[in-house]
Every structure is written in structure tokens, then in C-alpha cells.
Motif scaffolding. Structure first.
Motif, PDB file in Angstrom:
ATOM      1  N   GLY A   1      43.603  52.239  34.708  1.00  0.00           N
ATOM      2  CA  GLY A   1      44.365  51.650  35.795  1.00  0.00           C
ATOM      3  C   GLY A   1      43.673  51.810  37.132  1.00  0.00           C
ATOM      4  O   GLY A   1      43.901  51.042  38.053  1.00  0.00           O
ATOM      5  N   GLY A   2      42.773  52.823  37.239  1.00  0.00           N
ATOM      6  CA  GLY A   2      42.001  52.973  38.451  1.00  0.00           C
ATOM      7  C   GLY A   2      42.874  53.185  39.666  1.00  0.00           C
ATOM      8  O   GLY A   2      44.037  53.532  39.565  1.00  0.00           O
ATOM      9  N   ALA A   3      42.312  52.959  40.858  1.00  0.00           N
ATOM     10  CA  ALA A   3      43.085  53.144  42.072  1.00  0.00           C
ATOM     11  C   ALA A   3      42.432  52.423  43.232  1.00  0.00           C
ATOM     12  O   ALA A   3      41.232  52.523  43.444  1.00  0.00           O
ATOM     13  N   GLY A   4      43.253  51.685  43.970  1.00  0.00           N
ATOM     14  CA  GLY A   4      42.833  51.127  45.235  1.00  0.00           C
ATOM     15  C   GLY A   4      41.902  49.932  45.148  1.00  0.00           C
ATOM     16  O   GLY A   4      41.619  49.373  44.089  1.00  0.00           O
ATOM     17  N   LEU A   5      41.428  49.529  46.354  1.00  0.00           N
ATOM     18  CA  LEU A   5      40.546  48.374  46.468  1.00  0.00           C
ATOM     19  C   LEU A   5      39.238  48.578  45.701  1.00  0.00           C
ATOM     20  O   LEU A   5      38.670  47.618  45.174  1.00  0.00           O
ATOM     21  N   GLN A   6      38.783  49.820  45.641  1.00  0.00           N
ATOM     22  CA  GLN A   6      37.532  50.092  44.929  1.00  0.00           C
ATOM     23  C   GLN A   6      37.621  49.617  43.471  1.00  0.00           C
ATOM     24  O   GLN A   6      36.691  48.976  42.959  1.00  0.00           O
ATOM     25  N   TYR A   7      38.719  49.949  42.843  1.00  0.00           N
ATOM     26  CA  TYR A   7      38.930  49.517  41.455  1.00  0.00           C
ATOM     27  C   TYR A   7      39.201  48.019  41.379  1.00  0.00           C
ATOM     28  O   TYR A   7      38.735  47.323  40.455  1.00  0.00           O
ATOM     29  N   HIS A   8      39.980  47.493  42.341  1.00  0.00           N
ATOM     30  CA  HIS A   8      40.310  46.066  42.366  1.00  0.00           C
ATOM     31  C   HIS A   8      39.029  45.227  42.405  1.00  0.00           C
ATOM     32  O   HIS A   8      38.862  44.272  41.638  1.00  0.00           O
ATOM     33  N   LEU A   9      38.098  45.572  43.300  1.00  0.00           N
ATOM     34  CA  LEU A   9      36.845  44.819  43.408  1.00  0.00           C
ATOM     35  C   LEU A   9      35.993  44.957  42.155  1.00  0.00           C
ATOM     36  O   LEU A   9      35.299  44.013  41.760  1.00  0.00           O
ATOM     37  N   LEU A  10      36.045  46.123  41.526  1.00  0.00           N
ATOM     38  CA  LEU A  10      35.328  46.294  40.264  1.00  0.00           C
ATOM     39  C   LEU A  10      35.819  45.285  39.234  1.00  0.00           C
ATOM     40  O   LEU A  10      35.020  44.591  38.584  1.00  0.00           O
ATOM     41  N   CYS A  11      37.137  45.177  39.083  1.00  0.00           N
ATOM     42  CA  CYS A  11      37.696  44.251  38.094  1.00  0.00           C
ATOM     43  C   CYS A  11      37.415  42.796  38.465  1.00  0.00           C
ATOM     44  O   CYS A  11      37.081  41.980  37.597  1.00  0.00           O
ATOM     45  N   GLN A  12      37.564  42.465  39.739  1.00  0.00           N
ATOM     46  CA  GLN A  12      37.292  41.096  40.180  1.00  0.00           C
ATOM     47  C   GLN A  12      35.833  40.723  39.904  1.00  0.00           C
ATOM     48  O   GLN A  12      35.543  39.615  39.432  1.00  0.00           O
ATOM     49  N   SER A  13      34.922  41.627  40.223  1.00  0.00           N
ATOM     50  CA  SER A  13      33.499  41.321  40.033  1.00  0.00           C
ATOM     51  C   SER A  13      33.136  41.263  38.561  1.00  0.00           C
ATOM     52  O   SER A  13      32.337  40.412  38.136  1.00  0.00           O
ATOM     53  N   LEU A  14      33.724  42.138  37.758  1.00  0.00           N
ATOM     54  CA  LEU A  14      33.475  42.112  36.325  1.00  0.00           C
ATOM     55  C   LEU A  14      33.929  40.778  35.728  1.00  0.00           C
ATOM     56  O   LEU A  14      33.223  40.156  34.927  1.00  0.00           O
ATOM     57  N   THR A  15      35.114  40.310  36.158  1.00  0.00           N
ATOM     58  CA  THR A  15      35.618  39.022  35.689  1.00  0.00           C
ATOM     59  C   THR A  15      34.714  37.890  36.143  1.00  0.00           C
ATOM     60  O   THR A  15      34.402  36.967  35.378  1.00  0.00           O
ATOM     61  N   GLY A  16      34.271  37.930  37.404  1.00  0.00           N
ATOM     62  CA  GLY A  16      33.442  36.862  37.945  1.00  0.00           C
ATOM     63  C   GLY A  16      32.104  36.737  37.246  1.00  0.00           C
ATOM     64  O   GLY A  16      31.694  35.628  36.864  1.00  0.00           O
ATOM     65  N   ILE A  17      31.396  37.853  37.071  1.00  0.00           N
ATOM     66  CA  ILE A  17      30.083  37.741  36.427  1.00  0.00           C
ATOM     67  C   ILE A  17      30.238  37.422  34.945  1.00  0.00           C
ATOM     68  O   ILE A  17      29.359  36.790  34.343  1.00  0.00           O
ATOM     69  N   ASN A  18      31.363  37.833  34.357  1.00  0.00           N
ATOM     70  CA  ASN A  18      31.614  37.458  32.968  1.00  0.00           C
ATOM     71  C   ASN A  18      31.801  35.948  32.852  1.00  0.00           C
ATOM     72  O   ASN A  18      31.329  35.311  31.906  1.00  0.00           O
ATOM     73  N   ASN A  19      32.497  35.344  33.846  1.00  0.00           N
ATOM     74  CA  ASN A  19      32.649  33.889  33.846  1.00  0.00           C
ATOM     75  C   ASN A  19      31.305  33.188  33.965  1.00  0.00           C
ATOM     76  O   ASN A  19      31.075  32.151  33.336  1.00  0.00           O
TER      77      ASN A  19
END
Length: 639
Positions: free
Chosen positions: A95-113
Motif C-alpha cells: 500500500g506504500g505511503a504518500g506521493l512517493q508511492y503514488h508516483l512509483l505506481c503511476q510511472s510503473l503503469t506508464g512505462i508498462n503501457n
């Protein structure tokens, strides 16, 4: 006798054809009779175009092949997703925490796309596992994420090399690389890192969590921790597509996956989140807007400033704002061009209107904020479009049809299918949010206006949407009239325009009616809004106020004010005080009535001089009242 027999057969055939038309069906077969054909009957209800690509599609469309399996990430539903200093924040926790984790998930999704688009991986990623919105459920179901072949994980688990990924994993394919941020101490580093993520095809890692990734074999390929958005522009401009732009506020993560997936540039106006006190990137934004392809969409929103501060810059450049902050947009829009259907808005046949009611005054209510694309996907249907008072007040709705049909075809189909028979759907504001009187003035305004008008006309004509809404700083100015003329020139099926003023009131036009002439020689009315139903708190203004106040204003109008458009502020709520004439009490805190129900509170107080009609009928009554010969001539052309 033979001639009489033939005539009867022809007449019966004609009547049969007319009766068999299912005018209530929103999904038609694409039959078109858009012009005047004197050799055969012309059915008014057939005045629409078949679905076709006429150059009107502007939304980026990057995913062509759907993944066969999916991860579903816990990312965006976390309440602290954009906080930069979460106590005890730990990227290694599920579940992580905060913007740091949020950006990790967003970037992981983006490069996966990006890897999916390049056929390098076959497993997709979807945010968020806990999302309950119907538009998300529909889109997820469409891409088969509800099947057995999906797994719920936190984003950090997918970056752990010990995790057994379903298809080898994007990090194994693209390399275990990261871009470094320091979102707490340098707000702009988050915006820079999002662009760097697609340039380097790398995830985003913050200084808070860097040790975890280093210990797990990851390599830093770019350091954004001390970079500014201006640095990003200088370094990465050449690597970005200029067919769209994202306004991404500092210290946020929304739309990062969209930026990365489509290799776009991202820019923040305020250098610090939600305030201009730390400086702004005004000149940079102007430069980036000039670099965009003409009539490009600028996605996102900048808080902490007056909306016109950035919308005006976008408008002058000849581009359009799309207010949205949703996730997974590449999946919502998957292969959208091939998914377009001939879904038709319900319209009134102008032949069916009783124009003999000359002793009446007519009023129409319609809901504001139609160009808010994110709202169209998130709350509009659930909270406004199913109001039981819609039919009672014949409520009309501005919808961003030209954008939602591309961004989220399933949501557009739902909106069209749920349209009530007595309502009017309005294209709002014509391609996005901009001001018609200053649109394109920093470039070749005429070319920019005409090209946009052609694109919007294609969307409207193919979905039988007959009314356009426009917003301007001065809706009665010559510059605004120039914009109206461009849209009318591009679309001889356009029946009327509703115009509002940005400030100080949507209703500064005072209900005045302007006219522009289309290419067939018919005058088309531009009806300015007379009043707005808006919760102003402890007071009302001359043209904005409670339902009771607006009803009193309408009742006091002279006989000359025969036609009134009243806009209902989407974000205002009221208390129902029954038949009371108190003009302030409806504004009291705790009121939950809005939309069509707020309009009903006004309509119930109108005197017998008034009849409530929808916006399309109001337009035809205006045309018949002020241009009777023209209107009768038009109606003679169709059945």
C-alpha cells in the motif's frame, strides 16, 4: 382509377416509412440525409451524418492491443496519495505511503503501457484495485480485467526482483532503472520526473525510498531531485509529442501515467502546490503552448489560481483545456476510433411544436460545467443525470460530447442511452474549455477557429447534437460573434447557440439574442443566458441567486422577455423551503438539492405566464418568433 391506386400505394408506403422510424432509439444505423434533396422525402429525424473519420479525432490513442493478463495496483485510492511527508511512510509496506508511492505506481503503469505498445510485455497494469466508480468498472470489464487473469498487488511488490511476475515483468524487459525525485524539498521534481520517466523508460523513485531500490539492484539513470520544470523543457522537449499537453500541478501524481504512456510534456503553472507565492511558469507555459500542434488538448487543472489565469493562456494559443484528473485513460480510450457508434441524441422534431402559444413566455433550464470531462466520468451520471425532476423541468445538459466520445467511449454511450426524452444535450463548449472571443489570437485566429469548428461539427453531426454552448469574456463582442460564425459556417445542422459570460456572472448577456447566418441562408440564434441559479451565500446578485430569487426575477420580467435560458450552477446546493418567498433561506448550510431539483424549486414558483421547455424547443420558438418566414421555409424542406 389506376392512377388513384398508384397514389394510394405511394401514400401508404410513405406513412409506413414515417411511422416505422424509431425516434426514441439512441443507436441508429447511420442513415443520413444531411442536405436538401427535392427528389425524395427529407426526414428531419434523419439529419445526421454516418460515423466516419473526418479528422475530428484528437485524443492520443496509444494502446492498440489489449494485454491478456493484468495486475491491479493499490495506488490512487489511498487517502494520502499526494502527501509528501507521511509519518512512518514506507515504500516497502504493501500500500506504500504518500506521493512517493503514488508516483512509483503511476510511472510503473506508464512505462508498462509503453512496453505493451511495443509488444515487449503482455501483462497490463490498472489503477486502482479499490475503485468503485461505475465508469471505472465498465472500462475495466471492457478490457477483460474482471476475468480470472488478474492479480492485485501493491506497486512496490512489482518492483521487487523476488516477485514472480506473470510475464517476466516490465522491469526485466526495460531494465531496473529509476529516475530520482525529492518531492518534499523540491516540488517541481515530481513534474520533471514524470517526463524523464518516458524518456528513460524508468520508474520514479524518491530520495525517501532510494536505498530500498539500490539494495534490490536498481540503477539511477536520471536525477530530477534538483531540477526545475524549465530544465525539463530544455532537456526533454525533443523527446516529447506535441499533439497534447498535461498541466500537472507540482507535488501531485494524477495523469502521470497518461503523460508517460503518450510521451507528452508536463508543465506546472505554480512552482509550489496550490499557491502562486512561490513563483509561476507563465512564460514557459506560453512557449510550450506555442509549440503544440494547432487545436491540441491541454489536460489537467491548476489549483490555487483563478481558472482564467491558465485557461486564458491556453485559449489565446488556439488550444483547449480538458478538465480531468482520472487514471488509466489509455485503457478508457483503448482503440477508441474503431469503437465509435452511431449513438444519436434524442431531439425534438420542430414540426411537433405548437407555435400558436403566442401568449406564453418560455423558460429553459440547463446545467453548467458541461466541459468538465473528469466530472462526466466521475459523478455526473450518478448525482445529476438521474435526478427524478429532469422530466418535470425538461432539464437540458451541456456535455463534453466531442471529448468524452474519445476519452471514454463507454461512458459516452451510457450518457447518450440514459438521456430522457424531454431533455436537450448540448455540445459544451465545443472541443474543450476556452473563451471564444480570444481563442487563437496569439496565432492565425481564423485558421484555428475554422479548423476547430470543422472538428466539432463532425462530432455533433454524427451524434445528432443540434445545440452548441459557448463561453466568452464578452459573449456579445464582435470577436465572440466571429467564433459563432465559424461554428455555424462549419455545420448547417447547428440549430442554435447558448452563450454565457465567464465573469462576473454567466448571465451578463441579459438574455439578449444575437444572430448569425449559416451557409444555407438561415439565421441561427445565439441566446445569452438571462439568469443563473447559484448559491452566493448570504446574498444574491443582480442575475445570480437562489431558486426563489430567480423565480421572482422571472415573474417580474416584461412581456418583451418572452424567452429565457437559465443556467443552474452544478456545484451549488440548496435547502427546500417549500412555497416560502424567502430569497436567501435556500442558501442555508446543509442543503443537498442541486441540478434539476434546484431548477424545480424555481419552476414551481413561476406564474401562469410561463411554460417550461427544453433548450432545443426554446431555440425553435425563438426562430419562429423572430424569423417566421425563414423558419417556415426551413420546415417545408423536411417532414
Amino acid at each position: 382509377m389506376a392512377k388513384l391506386y398508384i397514389y394510394i400505394i405511394f401514400l401508404l408506403t410513405f406513412v409506413s416509412i414515417a411511422c416505422d422510424r424509431n425516434y426514441d432509439s439512441p443507436l441508429d444505423n447511420g442513415k443520413v440525409n444531411a442536405g436538401v434533396n427535392e427528389e425524395s422525402p427529407n426526414f428531419y429525424m434523419d439529419l445526421y451524418d454516418p460515423i466516419s473519420d473526418e479528422g475530428q479525432y484528437w485524443h492520443p490513442d496509444m494502446i492498440k492491443n489489449l494485454p491478456d493478463k493484468h495486475y491491479e495496483l493499490y495506488a490512487t485510492s489511498l487517502p494520502n496519495k499526494n502527501e509528501v511527508d507521511v509519518p512512518g511512510g514506507d515504500i516497502t509496506a504493501i500500500g506504500g505511503a504518500g506521493l512517493q508511492y503514488h508516483l512509483l505506481c503511476q510511472s510503473l503503469t506508464g512505462i508498462n503501457n509503453l512496453a505493451i505498445a511495443d509488444n515487449k510485455v503482455s501483462t497490463g497494469m490498472w489503477m486502482d484495485a479499490a475503485n468503485s466508480l461505475s465508469s471505472y468498472k465498465d472500462a475495466r470489464s471492457y478490457v477483460n480485467m474482471a476475468s480470472a487473469d488478474w492479480v492485485v498487488w501493491a506497486g512496490n511488490m512489482l518492483t521487487n526482483p523476488d516477485f514472480a511476475s506473470l510475464d517476466g515483468g516490465v522491469m526485466n524487459v526495460l531494465g531496473k532503472n529509476y529516475v530520482l525525485t525529492d518531492v518534499k524539498n523540491n516540488p517541481e521534481s515530481s513534474v520533471v520526473a514524470v517526463v524523464a520517466s518516458h524518456v528513460y523508460k524508468s520508474i520514479i523513485v524518491d530520495v525517501r525510498d532510494e536505498k530500498f531500490f539500490i539494495d534490490n539492484g536498481y540503477k539511477k539513470v536520471y536525477d530530477a531531485s534538483q531540477k526545475t520544470t524549465l530544465d525539463s523543457w530544455k532537456e526533454f522537449k525533443q523527446y516529447c509529442n506535441n499533439n497534447a499537453l498535461v498541466i500537472m500541478p507540482a507535488q501531485t501524481g494524477e495523469l502521470a501515467d497518461f503523460v508517460i504512456s503518450n510521451k507528452l510534456f508536463a508543465v506546472n503553472l505554480n512552482k509550489e502546490f496550490n499557491t502562486s507565492t512561490g513563483g509561476q511558469n507563465v512564460e514557459l507555459l506560453k512557449e510550450v503552448l506555442a509549440w503544440l500542434s494547432p487545436n491540441s488538448l491541454v489536460y489537467g487543472w491548476e489549483p490555487g489560481v483563478g481558472e482564467d489565469e491558465f485557461v486564458n493562456l491556453v485559449s489565446k494559443s488556439g488550444n483547449m483545456v480538458v478538465a480531468i484528473a482520472e487514471y488509466n485513460l489509455p485503457y478508457f480510450a483503448y482503440d477508441y476510433k474503431s469503437r465509435q457508434k452511431s449513438i444519436l441524441a434524442k431531439v425534438i422534431n420542430p414540426h411537433d411544436i405548437d407555435y400558436s402559444k403566442t401568449d406564453k413566455k418560455f423558460v429553459s433550464y440547463y446545467l453548467s460545467d458541461g466541459p468538465h470531462a473528469g466530472w462526466m466520468m466521475n459523478g455526473f451520471v450518478e448525482n445529476y443525470y438521474t435526478d427524478p425532476n429532469i422530466d418535470k423541468v425538461k432539464m437540458s445538459f451541456g456535455i463534453t460530447a466531442s471529448n468524452i466520445s474519445q476519452i471514454a467511449p463507454l461512458q459516452f454511450e451510457k450518457i447518450m442511452n440514459l438521456q430522457k426524452r424531454n431533455t436537450t444535450l448540448i455540445e459544451s463548449f465545443g472541443g474543450g474549455y476556452y473563451y471564444s472571443d480570444d481563442f487563437g489570437i496569439d496565432g492565425d485566429r481564423k485558421i484555428l477557429l475554422n479548423s476547430l469548428a470543422q472538428k466539432v461539427a463532425a462530432h455533433m453531426r454524427q451524434h445528432r447534437i443540434k445545440v452548441l454552448e459557448q463561453i466568452a469574456h464578452d459573449p456579445k463582442s464582435e470577436e465572440a460573434k466571429e467564433a459563432y460564425q465559424a461554428f455555424v459556417n462549419a455545420n448547417n445542422q447547428l440549430e442554435g447557440i447558448i452563450a454565457i459570460q465567464y465573469a462576473p456572472s454567466y448571465a451578463e448577456g441579459n438574455g439578449d439574442i444575437l444572430w448569425v447566418t449559416n451557409k444555407d441562408g438561415f439565421d441561427i440564434p445565439v441566446i445569452t443566458v438571462r439568469y443563473s441559479i447559484w448559491n452566493m451565500g448570504s446574498y444574491n446578485t443582480e442575475r445570480d441567486g437562489t431558486p426563489a430569487y430567480i423565480a421572482n426575477k422571472l415573474n417580474a420580467e416584461s412581456e418583451d422577455a418572452k424567452f429565457s435560458a437559465v443556467i443552474v450552477h452544478a456545484w451549488s446546493t440548496f435547502k427546500d423551503i417549500g412555497e416560502s418567498s424567502d430569497e436567501i433561506a435556500e442558501n442555508e448550510e446543509g442543503g443537498e438539492i442541486r441540478g434539476a431539483s434546484a431548477a424545480e424549486m424555481c419552476a414551481r414558483r413561476l406564474n401562469d405566464d410561463y411554460e417550461v421547455v427544453n433548450i432545443q424547443e426554446l431555440i425553435w420558438r425563438v426562430r419562429m418568433h423572430y424569423r417566421p418566414e425563414q423558419t417556415k421555409k426551413y420546415l417545408e424542406l423536411y417532414y
